[in-house]
Design an enzyme around this catalytic site. Sequence first.
Site: not given
Length: 344
Positions: A89, A151, A173, A240
């Site tokens: 993040t 989130h 991720r 990611y």
Amino acid sequence: MSSSKQPIPLQDEQEAQTKTETNPDLYQHFASLVSSLPRSQGLSNNQFYRHDQGWNSSLVPMVGAMVADVCFTARPSDIVVATMPKSGTTWLKSLLYATVHREQHPAEAADHPFYSLGPHECIKYFEFQIYSRNSVPNLKELPDPRLFATHVPFVSLPRTVATSGCKIVYLCRDPKDTLVSMWHFSNKLRARDGLEPLSVDAAVEFFCDGLSPCGPYWDHVLGYWQAHLAHPERVLFLRYEEMQRDPAAHVRRLAEFVGLPFSAGEEEKGVVDAIVRLCSFEHMSRLEVTKGGKSDTALGSMPNSLFFRQGTVRDWENHLSPEAGRRIDAITEAKFKGTGLCMI
């Protein structure tokens, strides 16, 4: 993009957000509602509450998300960063902010906001920074494009985010690296609170049972993946690991997605590479604001240094047993089967 405009101090941008009313009754209403929900001990030392939409979180962000749902009015020009906690993040916020504001705040400027404010203060969370402490801020005067973060799962976004047509940038991720990062972060908080560290085996059990902040990893990722499939022009889905392999390509992709593509002149001047350097783990982790500054979180004010550990890929191999890795991979394969999404 033209570079003729003078830089706009970030503080001036943020002052518009200080026009705030308070509504303790609204907050108390949702706090009572959340407190009545079934609860479990989760990956951190806080209680986790199960909402009927199937997600778990601590009380503060759940209440904040509910208040945001009632009070926030999205605009088509808004951009929302959405992630599962510990999924990259901080890096994504940095890249997005630096890209969107590259005209007002050039990446190589000595007075760039990142030298005085952490990324979490530049792009704030709905659920525990903007809507918190009984506050209902007036966000109407913030200049376009407004940048926000969250989130929460897709189903728990403020309803006007889905109806406004605004942009959502989601970053996922590898679940094993996400777990390990959560585990390290949780143990830092436990040490702060004088608690014994959580074993990695216990962390694996919590994670596989879905007792993670903001709910089960797989539900969180799938919610945004399905939204991306339905509306790719509105929901950008990033990985990611792919960003790590080619961050410059992803900065260009971000800029294109939010309607601010890099010009040929900017490319020639190396603007993309400058943004990548500015936002790199190596550079950001060495800044004084990272070493000594703080940011608001759902669990109170936290040192910015807590958000910078390693940022590497496949760190899970240094902490999880092969059996734990295979167990998480098996759950991932089963959950994502038939969705077109593969994380393994």
